[in-house]
Design an enzyme around this catalytic site. Sequence first.
Site, PDB file in Angstrom:
ATOM      1  N   LYS A 111       0.839  -1.210   0.000  1.00 18.20           N
ATOM      2  CA  LYS A 111       0.000   0.000   0.000  1.00 18.20           C
ATOM      3  C   LYS A 111       0.874   1.261   0.000  1.00 18.20           C
ATOM      4  O   LYS A 111       0.692   2.162  -0.804  1.00 18.20           O
ATOM      5  CB  LYS A 111      -0.922   0.032   1.235  1.00 18.20           C
ATOM      6  CG  LYS A 111      -1.823  -1.164   1.383  1.00 18.20           C
ATOM      7  CD  LYS A 111      -2.714  -1.052   2.617  1.00 18.20           C
ATOM      8  CE  LYS A 111      -1.967  -1.124   3.938  1.00 18.20           C
ATOM      9  NZ  LYS A 111      -1.326  -2.429   4.197  1.00 18.20           N
ATOM     10  N   ARG A 168      -9.925   0.672   8.142  1.00 21.66           N
ATOM     11  CA  ARG A 168      -9.483  -0.690   8.436  1.00 21.66           C
ATOM     12  C   ARG A 168     -10.519  -1.483   9.217  1.00 21.66           C
ATOM     13  O   ARG A 168     -10.270  -2.642   9.552  1.00 21.66           O
ATOM     14  CB  ARG A 168      -8.257  -0.597   9.325  1.00 21.66           C
ATOM     15  CG  ARG A 168      -6.972  -0.942   8.661  1.00 21.66           C
ATOM     16  CD  ARG A 168      -5.941  -0.506   9.661  1.00 21.66           C
ATOM     17  NE  ARG A 168      -4.777  -1.287   9.658  1.00 21.66           N
ATOM     18  CZ  ARG A 168      -3.636  -0.876   9.115  1.00 21.66           C
ATOM     19  NH1 ARG A 168      -3.574   0.248   8.462  1.00 21.66           N
ATOM     20  NH2 ARG A 168      -2.582  -1.609   9.228  1.00 21.66           N
ATOM     21  N   ARG A 222      11.613  -5.377   5.227  1.00 26.11           N
ATOM     22  CA  ARG A 222      11.413  -3.945   4.936  1.00 26.11           C
ATOM     23  C   ARG A 222      12.398  -3.061   5.707  1.00 26.11           C
ATOM     24  O   ARG A 222      12.647  -3.261   6.885  1.00 26.11           O
ATOM     25  CB  ARG A 222       9.996  -3.524   5.314  1.00 26.11           C
ATOM     26  CG  ARG A 222       9.816  -2.002   5.216  1.00 26.11           C
ATOM     27  CD  ARG A 222       8.397  -1.566   5.276  1.00 26.11           C
ATOM     28  NE  ARG A 222       7.679  -2.171   6.385  1.00 26.11           N
ATOM     29  CZ  ARG A 222       6.348  -2.173   6.468  1.00 26.11           C
ATOM     30  NH1 ARG A 222       5.629  -1.621   5.534  1.00 26.11           N
ATOM     31  NH2 ARG A 222       5.765  -2.741   7.494  1.00 26.11           N
ATOM     32  N   ARG A 274      11.114  -1.122  11.190  1.00 32.66           N
ATOM     33  CA  ARG A 274      10.014  -0.749  12.068  1.00 32.66           C
ATOM     34  C   ARG A 274       9.924  -1.693  13.266  1.00 32.66           C
ATOM     35  O   ARG A 274      10.162  -2.892  13.127  1.00 32.66           O
ATOM     36  CB  ARG A 274       8.694  -0.791  11.284  1.00 32.66           C
ATOM     37  CG  ARG A 274       8.311   0.550  10.725  1.00 32.66           C
ATOM     38  CD  ARG A 274       7.197   0.485   9.740  1.00 32.66           C
ATOM     39  NE  ARG A 274       6.014  -0.256  10.168  1.00 32.66           N
ATOM     40  CZ  ARG A 274       4.901  -0.347   9.460  1.00 32.66           C
ATOM     41  NH1 ARG A 274       4.834   0.285   8.289  1.00 32.66           N
ATOM     42  NH2 ARG A 274       3.874  -1.036   9.887  1.00 32.66           N
ATOM     43  N   ARG A 314      -0.660  -8.819  13.391  1.00 36.54           N
ATOM     44  CA  ARG A 314      -1.182  -7.840  12.418  1.00 36.54           C
ATOM     45  C   ARG A 314      -1.972  -8.554  11.325  1.00 36.54           C
ATOM     46  O   ARG A 314      -3.000  -8.050  10.851  1.00 36.54           O
ATOM     47  CB  ARG A 314      -0.033  -7.029  11.805  1.00 36.54           C
ATOM     48  CG  ARG A 314       0.552  -6.016  12.792  1.00 36.54           C
ATOM     49  CD  ARG A 314       1.949  -5.574  12.403  1.00 36.54           C
ATOM     50  NE  ARG A 314       2.021  -4.928  11.115  1.00 36.54           N
ATOM     51  CZ  ARG A 314       3.151  -4.782  10.416  1.00 36.54           C
ATOM     52  NH1 ARG A 314       4.292  -5.259  10.899  1.00 36.54           N
ATOM     53  NH2 ARG A 314       3.127  -4.172   9.264  1.00 36.54           N
TER      54      ARG A 314
HETATM   55  P1  AP5 Z   1       4.861  -1.563   1.968  1.00 35.46           P
HETATM   56  O1  AP5 Z   1       4.535  -0.774   0.744  1.00 35.46           O
HETATM   57  O2  AP5 Z   1       5.576  -0.862   3.063  1.00 35.46           O
HETATM   58  O3  AP5 Z   1       3.556  -2.346   2.483  1.00 35.46           O
HETATM   59  P2  AP5 Z   1       2.241  -1.833   3.191  1.00 35.46           P
HETATM   60  O4  AP5 Z   1       1.093  -2.515   2.541  1.00 35.46           O
HETATM   61  O5  AP5 Z   1       2.218  -0.336   3.238  1.00 35.46           O
HETATM   62  O6  AP5 Z   1       2.471  -2.494   4.606  1.00 35.46           O
HETATM   63  P3  AP5 Z   1       2.420  -1.919   6.086  1.00 35.46           P
HETATM   64  O7  AP5 Z   1       3.149  -2.903   6.942  1.00 35.46           O
HETATM   65  O8  AP5 Z   1       2.892  -0.503   6.157  1.00 35.46           O
HETATM   66  O9  AP5 Z   1       0.938  -1.998   6.394  1.00 35.46           O
HETATM   67  P4  AP5 Z   1       0.318  -2.117   7.743  1.00 35.46           P
HETATM   68  O10 AP5 Z   1      -1.082  -1.992   7.345  1.00 35.46           O
HETATM   69  O11 AP5 Z   1       0.645  -3.291   8.556  1.00 35.46           O
HETATM   70  O12 AP5 Z   1       1.023  -0.940   8.596  1.00 35.46           O
HETATM   71  P5  AP5 Z   1       0.562   0.542   8.960  1.00 35.46           P
HETATM   72  O13 AP5 Z   1       1.764   1.376   9.031  1.00 35.46           O
HETATM   73  O14 AP5 Z   1      -0.556   0.973   8.111  1.00 35.46           O
HETATM   74  O15 AP5 Z   1       5.736  -2.829   1.501  1.00 35.46           O
HETATM   75  C1  AP5 Z   1       6.201  -3.787   2.437  1.00 35.46           C
HETATM   76  C2  AP5 Z   1       7.574  -4.300   1.989  1.00 35.46           C
HETATM   77  O16 AP5 Z   1       7.429  -5.024   0.770  1.00 35.46           O
HETATM   78  C3  AP5 Z   1       8.605  -3.185   1.691  1.00 35.46           C
HETATM   79  O17 AP5 Z   1       9.879  -3.624   2.076  1.00 35.46           O
HETATM   80  C4  AP5 Z   1       8.530  -3.007   0.170  1.00 35.46           C
HETATM   81  O18 AP5 Z   1       9.770  -2.568  -0.366  1.00 35.46           O
HETATM   82  C5  AP5 Z   1       8.191  -4.428  -0.279  1.00 35.46           C
HETATM   83  N1  AP5 Z   1       7.354  -4.431  -1.482  1.00 35.46           N
HETATM   84  C6  AP5 Z   1       6.280  -3.616  -1.749  1.00 35.46           C
HETATM   85  N2  AP5 Z   1       5.744  -3.922  -2.945  1.00 35.46           N
HETATM   86  C7  AP5 Z   1       6.492  -4.959  -3.440  1.00 35.46           C
HETATM   87  C8  AP5 Z   1       6.423  -5.730  -4.640  1.00 35.46           C
HETATM   88  N3  AP5 Z   1       5.482  -5.480  -5.567  1.00 35.46           N
HETATM   89  N4  AP5 Z   1       7.320  -6.711  -4.815  1.00 35.46           N
HETATM   90  C9  AP5 Z   1       8.284  -6.979  -3.882  1.00 35.46           C
HETATM   91  N5  AP5 Z   1       8.394  -6.275  -2.726  1.00 35.46           N
HETATM   92  C10 AP5 Z   1       7.510  -5.279  -2.506  1.00 35.46           C
HETATM   93  O19 AP5 Z   1      -0.035   0.312  10.404  1.00 35.46           O
HETATM   94  C11 AP5 Z   1       0.792   0.012  11.511  1.00 35.46           C
HETATM   95  C12 AP5 Z   1      -0.046  -0.065  12.776  1.00 35.46           C
HETATM   96  O20 AP5 Z   1      -0.666   1.210  13.040  1.00 35.46           O
HETATM   97  C13 AP5 Z   1      -1.218  -1.059  12.754  1.00 35.46           C
HETATM   98  O21 AP5 Z   1      -0.811  -2.364  13.105  1.00 35.46           O
HETATM   99  C14 AP5 Z   1      -2.163  -0.428  13.793  1.00 35.46           C
HETATM  100  O22 AP5 Z   1      -1.737  -0.717  15.105  1.00 35.46           O
HETATM  101  C15 AP5 Z   1      -1.984   1.054  13.544  1.00 35.46           C
HETATM  102  N6  AP5 Z   1      -2.932   1.587  12.553  1.00 35.46           N
HETATM  103  C16 AP5 Z   1      -2.624   2.157  11.346  1.00 35.46           C
HETATM  104  N7  AP5 Z   1      -3.743   2.501  10.682  1.00 35.46           N
HETATM  105  C17 AP5 Z   1      -4.774   2.145  11.481  1.00 35.46           C
HETATM  106  C18 AP5 Z   1      -6.183   2.237  11.333  1.00 35.46           C
HETATM  107  N8  AP5 Z   1      -6.755   2.748  10.232  1.00 35.46           N
HETATM  108  N9  AP5 Z   1      -6.960   1.770  12.345  1.00 35.46           N
HETATM  109  C19 AP5 Z   1      -6.419   1.258  13.465  1.00 35.46           C
HETATM  110  N10 AP5 Z   1      -5.095   1.132  13.666  1.00 35.46           N
HETATM  111  C20 AP5 Z   1      -4.281   1.574  12.674  1.00 35.46           C
END
Ligand code: AP5
Length: 218
Positions: free
Chosen positions: A16, A91, A130, A163, A174
């Site tokens: 994402k 979410r 990552r 992270r 997660r």
């Molecule tokens: P990346 O693009 O970073 O993936 P992502 O989908 O953004 O994954 P996240 O881990 O950031 O999502 P998340 O939902 O767990 O975390 P968030 O920060 O939102 O890519 C991942 C890796 O893969 C990278 O190394 C990249 O280089 C690689 N990659 C990407 N595309 C690729 C491809 N096509 N091929 C190969 N490699 C690739 O949330 C963190 C925490 O915050 C949550 O657990 C929760 O506690 C809280 N939180 C955040 N939002 C909310 C919400 N709306 N409600 C409640 N709690 C929330």
Amino acid sequence: MKTRALIFLGAPGAGKGTQAREVAKEYHIPQISTGDILRDSVKKGTPLGLAAKVKMEAGQLVPDEVVCGIVEERISEPDCCQGFILDGFPRTLPQAEFVDRMLEAKGRGSPRVINIQVDQDVLMKRLTGRRTCAVCGEIYNVYFGPPKQEGVCDKDGGKLLQRADDNEDTIRQRLVAYENQTRPLIDYYRRKNLLHDVDGNRDPEPIAQELCQHLKAA
Ligand code: AP5
Ligand code: ZN
């Protein structure tokens, strides 16, 4: 693309953030990542950050009212008037209903929802591998997209950080939170005819190209 709200849905590690960065650059609209905003609050040690830290480290979702408040405030800023990308929000069902009410109140149309689908077995490797630049936020992966020099950003020489929640135990939690609380949103948006599925099991570049083409045609 008409000016509107874009939502990026997908499991942790689906890409994402990687894709939202590209689309935000292409369309000159802000990428609003609730995860990034929460991590920033944790770093600053604000009361919000201290409360969120416990949940994030456990791989659980932060309460709906907290993240809804964050998003409402952020999208009221002037840079969002031409549209914006919600990365990792909504979410839960209550968050999705909140978005509907909020967009309606602001006189914006329905959101366009991009669902990035990735096979379950690659998510763990994507997340443990990552690394993120502390300076510009560029996202790398030690397995799939490493920097030229280990631990250093190609663009600005910034230090690459891992992270706190990218460890195996927290990642498992997660993924459970995603299955139970977020996956139902796929049906929610599909029923409303707002969902566009994207195959995320490919290199990032063709995915970004397909996404931009889809949005141009939309
Ligand atoms: P990346 O693009 O970073 O993936 P992502 O989908 O953004 O994954 P996240 O881990 O950031 O999502 P998340 O939902 O767990 O975390 P968030 O920060 O939102 O890519 C991942 C890796 O893969 C990278 O190394 C990249 O280089 C690689 N990659 C990407 N595309 C690729 C491809 N096509 N091929 C190969 N490699 C690739 O949330 C963190 C925490 O915050 C949550 O657990 C929760 O506690 C809280 N939180 C955040 N939002 C909310 C919400 N709306 N409600 C409640 N709690 C929330
Ligand atoms: Zn950098």
